[in-house]
Scaffold this active site. Sequence first.
Site, PDB file in Angstrom:
ATOM      1  N   TYR A 148      39.523  35.534  41.903  1.00 64.86           N
ATOM      2  CA  TYR A 148      40.629  36.295  41.309  1.00 64.86           C
ATOM      3  C   TYR A 148      41.855  36.381  42.214  1.00 64.86           C
ATOM      4  O   TYR A 148      41.795  36.095  43.394  1.00 64.86           O
ATOM      5  CB  TYR A 148      40.193  37.660  40.792  1.00 64.86           C
ATOM      6  CG  TYR A 148      39.592  38.698  41.710  1.00 64.86           C
ATOM      7  CD1 TYR A 148      39.625  38.606  43.087  1.00 64.86           C
ATOM      8  CD2 TYR A 148      38.970  39.807  41.146  1.00 64.86           C
ATOM      9  CE1 TYR A 148      39.072  39.588  43.883  1.00 64.86           C
ATOM     10  CE2 TYR A 148      38.401  40.806  41.937  1.00 64.86           C
ATOM     11  CZ  TYR A 148      38.462  40.682  43.310  1.00 64.86           C
ATOM     12  OH  TYR A 148      37.903  41.659  44.084  1.00 64.86           O
ATOM     13  N   GLU A 149      42.960  36.717  41.572  1.00 64.55           N
ATOM     14  CA  GLU A 149      44.298  36.707  42.188  1.00 64.55           C
ATOM     15  C   GLU A 149      44.606  35.345  42.825  1.00 64.55           C
ATOM     16  O   GLU A 149      45.187  35.256  43.906  1.00 64.55           O
ATOM     17  CB  GLU A 149      44.453  37.858  43.173  1.00 64.55           C
ATOM     18  CG  GLU A 149      44.443  39.195  42.446  1.00 64.55           C
ATOM     19  CD  GLU A 149      45.062  40.332  43.230  1.00 64.55           C
ATOM     20  OE1 GLU A 149      46.050  40.089  43.956  1.00 64.55           O
ATOM     21  OE2 GLU A 149      44.565  41.459  43.088  1.00 64.55           O
TER      22      GLU A 149
END
Length: 380
Positions: free
Chosen positions: A362-363
């Site tokens: 994620y990110e």
Amino acid sequence: MDFKLTEEHLMIRDAARDFAKTELLPGVIERDEKQEFPRELVKKMGDLGFLGMMASPEYGGGGMDTISYVLAMEEISKIDASASVMISVNNSLVCWGLDSFGNEEQKKKYLSKLTTGEKLGAFCLSEPEAGSDATSQRTTAIDKGDHYIINGTKNWITNGSTADYYLVIAQTDKEKKHKGINAFIVEKDSEGFEIGPKEQKLGIRGSDTHSLNFNDVKVPKENRIGEDGFGFKFAMKTLSGGRIGIAAQALGIAAGAYELAKDYSKQRKAFGTEICNHQAIAFKLADMHTTIEASRHMVMKAAWDKDQGQNYDLSGAMAKLYASKTAMDVTVEAVQVHGGNGFVKEYHVERLMRDAKITQIYEGTSEIQKIVISRSILKD
């Protein structure tokens, strides 16, 4: 080069460490099993200032630097990565995004409540076909004059059902591609807004992750962040800082697992002595400590770049890429050091190993970080 932390930094680190051990450690295994995080603990994090650390004091924030933030993230992530990702989203993405790019009215109405924990925020960019490819937004926001009508689906949203305010990235003009994307503040009680099923996850199971559906959701024009077409740039600038927070989370997961493994190696005996006296285990600990220290320096460098007003795209991407790999490598080895006990929940390392994997996803996946890094080093 001065590698010393200030007294304020040390106080923040110690406060986060104390909170993690006294408030988060009890019940962390049960929260993982039940996939829940109590709202009262979120309120406590807000009361201690962990949810708006870098936001302006005039809106209830702590006005702290990024180094303070990553110190807190590391300590909390050692114990509970589900708690730290809530802190990361609310700080790096929601509060920082509003503080940096929101107008005065938006800051007074929304930011001042998010910084204190009175309200919780979520950042809505990912979609079924727009994760790493953030330009391919299928969620639309049609301009109707004094308001927009939003339709679409967002996936894997942290704080999905517990948030009060959602920063939603949507396509207004497909012809303009990424320059036709906007960012909006959507309130939870908006008509047509629906919270989808909770995700059954491998790790960070205490974190509240849902898909979200927008069915003709009416959003007033004053809830658009920035000028028309600013949404994609808003998302990229916000995520660039968010990478530093997730790098700190990965660092904390690795450090937590290492500390558990080191302590265990001093207690567990095999072949007549503590296992730390066997070279096979001692060398594992040496490798773990070395990569963690390297990760810590990279995370601090990225935070320092941000605090100095320098470009931190490269240092942030490198920190996240390296720290997330370190988190996976170290947690796997921590389970190995524990032997059969490493496979048992009560020793915590199996949960840290499961939590570590998401830091590579994620990110910005590790592959996306390599794109950012390679483009940066090859452009000159």
